[in-house]
Design a protein around this motif. Structure first.
Motif, PDB file in Angstrom:
ATOM      1  N   PRO A 188       0.848  -1.278  -0.206  1.00 14.92           N
ATOM      2  CA  PRO A 188      -0.027  -0.105  -0.066  1.00 14.92           C
ATOM      3  C   PRO A 188       0.961   1.275   0.026  1.00 14.92           C
ATOM      4  O   PRO A 188       1.838   1.540   0.753  1.00 14.92           O
ATOM      5  CB  PRO A 188      -0.756  -0.196   1.194  1.00 14.92           C
ATOM      6  N   ARG A 189       0.430   2.372  -0.669  1.00 14.60           N
ATOM      7  CA  ARG A 189       1.176   3.489  -0.754  1.00 14.60           C
ATOM      8  C   ARG A 189       1.408   4.057   0.485  1.00 14.60           C
ATOM      9  O   ARG A 189       2.264   4.813   0.868  1.00 14.60           O
ATOM     10  CB  ARG A 189       0.231   4.655  -1.671  1.00 14.60           C
ATOM     11  N   ALA A 190       0.149   4.027   1.466  1.00 13.25           N
ATOM     12  CA  ALA A 190       0.208   4.400   2.800  1.00 13.25           C
ATOM     13  C   ALA A 190       1.719   3.962   3.585  1.00 13.25           C
ATOM     14  O   ALA A 190       2.244   4.515   4.543  1.00 13.25           O
ATOM     15  CB  ALA A 190      -0.917   4.250   3.762  1.00 13.25           C
ATOM     16  N   LEU A 191       1.919   2.657   3.365  1.00 12.99           N
ATOM     17  CA  LEU A 191       2.913   2.140   3.876  1.00 12.99           C
ATOM     18  C   LEU A 191       4.435   2.541   3.379  1.00 12.99           C
ATOM     19  O   LEU A 191       5.320   2.721   3.998  1.00 12.99           O
ATOM     20  CB  LEU A 191       2.928   0.420   3.965  1.00 12.99           C
ATOM     21  N   VAL A 192       4.475   2.237   2.116  1.00 12.40           N
ATOM     22  CA  VAL A 192       5.662   2.860   1.074  1.00 12.40           C
ATOM     23  C   VAL A 192       6.186   4.127   1.761  1.00 12.40           C
ATOM     24  O   VAL A 192       7.381   4.295   1.689  1.00 12.40           O
ATOM     25  CB  VAL A 192       5.257   2.831  -0.136  1.00 12.40           C
ATOM     26  N   HIS A 193       4.854   4.880   1.656  1.00 11.42           N
ATOM     27  CA  HIS A 193       5.425   6.569   2.006  1.00 11.42           C
ATOM     28  C   HIS A 193       5.200   6.962   3.540  1.00 11.42           C
ATOM     29  O   HIS A 193       5.459   8.130   3.698  1.00 11.42           O
ATOM     30  CB  HIS A 193       4.457   7.435   1.095  1.00 11.42           C
ATOM     31  N   SER A 194       5.360   5.988   4.217  1.00 10.70           N
ATOM     32  CA  SER A 194       5.203   6.199   5.639  1.00 10.70           C
ATOM     33  C   SER A 194       6.790   6.151   6.124  1.00 10.70           C
ATOM     34  O   SER A 194       7.680   6.024   5.613  1.00 10.70           O
ATOM     35  CB  SER A 194       4.507   5.049   6.596  1.00 10.70           C
ATOM     36  N   ARG A 195       6.741   6.533   7.736  1.00  8.19           N
ATOM     37  CA  ARG A 195       8.207   6.985   8.435  1.00  8.19           C
ATOM     38  C   ARG A 195       8.812   5.119   8.353  1.00  8.19           C
ATOM     39  O   ARG A 195       9.792   5.126   8.101  1.00  8.19           O
ATOM     40  CB  ARG A 195       7.902   7.211   9.838  1.00  8.19           C
ATOM     41  N   LEU A 196       7.952   4.345   8.466  1.00  3.55           N
ATOM     42  CA  LEU A 196       8.181   2.897   8.544  1.00  3.55           C
ATOM     43  C   LEU A 196       8.931   2.570   7.102  1.00  3.55           C
ATOM     44  O   LEU A 196       9.960   1.994   6.850  1.00  3.55           O
ATOM     45  CB  LEU A 196       7.050   1.723   8.895  1.00  3.55           C
ATOM     46  N   GLY A 197       8.102   2.662   6.256  1.00  4.03           N
ATOM     47  CA  GLY A 197       8.471   2.538   4.789  1.00  4.03           C
ATOM     48  C   GLY A 197       9.811   3.195   4.284  1.00  4.03           C
ATOM     49  O   GLY A 197      10.258   2.669   3.413  1.00  4.03           O
ATOM     50  N   TRP A 199      12.381   3.238   5.728  1.00  2.00           N
ATOM     51  CA  TRP A 199      13.529   2.185   6.142  1.00  2.00           C
ATOM     52  C   TRP A 199      13.456   1.010   5.460  1.00  2.00           C
ATOM     53  O   TRP A 199      14.579   0.276   5.556  1.00  2.00           O
ATOM     54  CB  TRP A 199      13.424   2.226   7.682  1.00  2.00           C
ATOM     55  N   LEU A 200      12.385   0.569   4.563  1.00  2.00           N
ATOM     56  CA  LEU A 200      12.248  -0.953   4.193  1.00  2.00           C
ATOM     57  C   LEU A 200      12.538  -0.493   2.501  1.00  2.00           C
ATOM     58  O   LEU A 200      12.161   0.350   1.863  1.00  2.00           O
ATOM     59  CB  LEU A 200      11.001  -1.192   4.459  1.00  2.00           C
ATOM     60  N   ILE A 201      12.952  -1.508   2.158  1.00  2.00           N
ATOM     61  CA  ILE A 201      13.076  -1.755   0.598  1.00  2.00           C
ATOM     62  C   ILE A 201      12.060  -2.359  -0.236  1.00  2.00           C
ATOM     63  O   ILE A 201      11.734  -3.458   0.057  1.00  2.00           O
ATOM     64  CB  ILE A 201      14.204  -2.093   0.059  1.00  2.00           C
ATOM     65  N   THR A 202      11.201  -1.900  -1.153  1.00  2.00           N
ATOM     66  CA  THR A 202      10.180  -2.442  -1.918  1.00  2.00           C
ATOM     67  C   THR A 202      10.333  -2.284  -3.298  1.00  2.00           C
ATOM     68  O   THR A 202      11.534  -1.594  -3.590  1.00  2.00           O
ATOM     69  CB  THR A 202       8.833  -1.997  -1.554  1.00  2.00           C
ATOM     70  N   ALA A 203       9.548  -2.567  -4.234  1.00  2.00           N
ATOM     71  CA  ALA A 203       9.786  -2.558  -5.664  1.00  2.00           C
ATOM     72  C   ALA A 203      10.012  -0.906  -5.958  1.00  2.00           C
ATOM     73  O   ALA A 203      10.883  -0.800  -7.005  1.00  2.00           O
ATOM     74  CB  ALA A 203       8.384  -3.020  -6.390  1.00  2.00           C
ATOM     75  N   SER A 204       9.261  -0.167  -5.376  1.00  5.40           N
ATOM     76  CA  SER A 204       9.606   1.420  -5.747  1.00  5.40           C
ATOM     77  C   SER A 204      11.037   1.813  -5.563  1.00  5.40           C
ATOM     78  O   SER A 204      11.398   2.690  -6.381  1.00  5.40           O
ATOM     79  CB  SER A 204       8.762   2.339  -4.923  1.00  5.40           C
ATOM     80  N   HIS A 205      11.517   1.392  -4.415  1.00  6.67           N
ATOM     81  CA  HIS A 205      13.065   1.691  -4.358  1.00  6.67           C
ATOM     82  C   HIS A 205      14.110   1.247  -5.090  1.00  6.67           C
ATOM     83  O   HIS A 205      14.948   1.693  -5.669  1.00  6.67           O
ATOM     84  CB  HIS A 205      13.202   1.267  -2.762  1.00  6.67           C
ATOM     85  N   HIS A 206      13.735  -0.278  -5.169  1.00  7.72           N
ATOM     86  CA  HIS A 206      14.604  -1.047  -6.151  1.00  7.72           C
ATOM     87  C   HIS A 206      14.676  -0.799  -7.553  1.00  7.72           C
ATOM     88  O   HIS A 206      15.604  -0.892  -8.472  1.00  7.72           O
ATOM     89  CB  HIS A 206      14.431  -2.801  -5.725  1.00  7.72           C
ATOM     90  N   GLN A 207      13.358  -0.474  -8.042  1.00 10.99           N
ATOM     91  CA  GLN A 207      13.221   0.022  -9.420  1.00 10.99           C
ATOM     92  C   GLN A 207      14.343   1.224  -9.742  1.00 10.99           C
ATOM     93  O   GLN A 207      14.823   1.470 -10.744  1.00 10.99           O
ATOM     94  CB  GLN A 207      11.672   0.386  -9.845  1.00 10.99           C
ATOM     95  N   ARG A 208      14.341   2.072  -8.996  1.00 11.76           N
ATOM     96  CA  ARG A 208      15.137   3.120  -9.240  1.00 11.76           C
ATOM     97  C   ARG A 208      16.549   2.783  -9.274  1.00 11.76           C
ATOM     98  O   ARG A 208      17.304   3.394  -9.981  1.00 11.76           O
ATOM     99  CB  ARG A 208      15.155   4.367  -8.146  1.00 11.76           C
ATOM    100  N   HIS A 209      17.044   1.813  -8.673  1.00 13.20           N
ATOM    101  CA  HIS A 209      18.435   1.150  -8.856  1.00 13.20           C
ATOM    102  C   HIS A 209      18.631   0.838 -10.364  1.00 13.20           C
ATOM    103  O   HIS A 209      19.559   1.150 -10.990  1.00 13.20           O
ATOM    104  CB  HIS A 209      18.536  -0.026  -7.717  1.00 13.20           C
ATOM    105  N   HIS A 210      17.672   0.122 -10.859  1.00 10.56           N
ATOM    106  CA  HIS A 210      17.738  -0.577 -12.337  1.00 10.56           C
ATOM    107  C   HIS A 210      17.552   0.660 -13.280  1.00 10.56           C
ATOM    108  O   HIS A 210      17.814   0.377 -14.218  1.00 10.56           O
ATOM    109  CB  HIS A 210      16.692  -1.571 -12.361  1.00 10.56           C
ATOM    110  N   GLU A 211      16.937   1.795 -12.819  1.00 10.56           N
ATOM    111  CA  GLU A 211      16.879   2.995 -13.763  1.00 10.56           C
ATOM    112  C   GLU A 211      18.055   3.820 -13.785  1.00 10.56           C
ATOM    113  O   GLU A 211      18.469   4.014 -14.753  1.00 10.56           O
ATOM    114  CB  GLU A 211      15.726   4.048 -13.312  1.00 10.56           C
TER     115      GLU A 211
END
Length: 238
Positions: A188-197, A199-211
């Motif tokens: 959920p967007r609410a998790l990915v963009h939260s304070r906890l999110g 500190w966590l790596i999800t697809a949104s973060h790792h996708q930027r590595h591949h970009e």
């Protein structure tokens, strides 16, 4: 003895391969429903990803099979099954320790593999997936696969862990390896963009590595990227 070790290695290789095919297959199907047409022109790439991943399955499976045999037949490792072998509070701590240590190893070896010579020799295979798909989770050159395959087999000799918690570690490793490459954000967007999110790596973060290649090197957590100023945030494409 050697026959038993070979059989254990073969069995573990088969398990790793089937785990990869099942997990990547499930999330590839989900991708087809979430992003119709995403895989339409990627047939050749996906076949290559599957081929490299099945080769990696053997590289991961062989040491895992040897360690499994040593645990069952010789008691070599610090894997335990008794509920009272360690304090109850340690039960959830062990998988967190494994993930933190695995993440540290991954960050620094991954960053090293982005040096030009190392990248060309080892890591270019993984980045040949443009865009990455769920099938790319284990699409590694053999040398890169070796660097990943040694981590958990070494940790079980050093850090005590209940067998069920080890299963949890492997589950997290599998799910995050697949979902971080599938081209869309399942959390959920609410998790990915939260304070906890943050500190966590999800697809949104790792996708930027591949970009952008030279950023976002972590596996599970973002603290190494933040400490080393290699965190460039989330991709705007997914």
């Amino acid at each position: 003895m050697w026959t038993a070790i070979l059989l254990s290695a073969a069995a573990m290789t088969a398990i790793v391969a089937l785990r990869y095919l099942a997990s990547s297959g499930i999330f590839a199907l989900a991708t087809n429903r979430r992003l119709p047409g995403y895989h339409a022109k990627l047939g050749k790439q996906i076949r290559s990803e599957i081929g490299w991943s099945l080769a990696s399955a053997a590289i991961y499976g062989i040491p895992a099979g040897i360690v499994a045999w040593g645990w069952q037949e010789r008691g070599w490792t610090r894997i335990y099954t008794e509920s009272d072998a360690m304090p109850l509070w340690y039960l959830p701590l062990a998988p967190l320790l494994y993930l933190l240590l695995h993440d540290a190893w991954f960050y620094w070896t991954h960053r090293l593999m982005h040096r030009p010579r190392w990248f060309k020799a080892m890591h270019a295979v993984h980045h040949a997936s443009r865009p990455p798909t769920a099938w790319a989770a284990m699409s590694f050159h053999p040398w890169e696969a070796i660097t990943g395959a040694m981590v958990i087999p070494l940790l079980v000799f050093l850090v005590p862990i209940h067998v069920t918690m080890l299963g949890l570690v492997l589950l997290v490793m599998t799910v995050m390896g697949v979902t971080n490459h599938m081209g869309w954000e399942m959390f959920p967007r609410a998790l990915v963009h939260s304070r906890l999110g943050g500190w966590l790596i999800t697809a949104s973060h790792h996708q930027r590595h591949h970009e952008e290649y030279r950023c976002n090197y972590g596996l599970y957590f973002r603290h190494w990227d933040r400490l080393c100023r290699t965190d460039k945030g989330l991709s705007e494409r997914i």
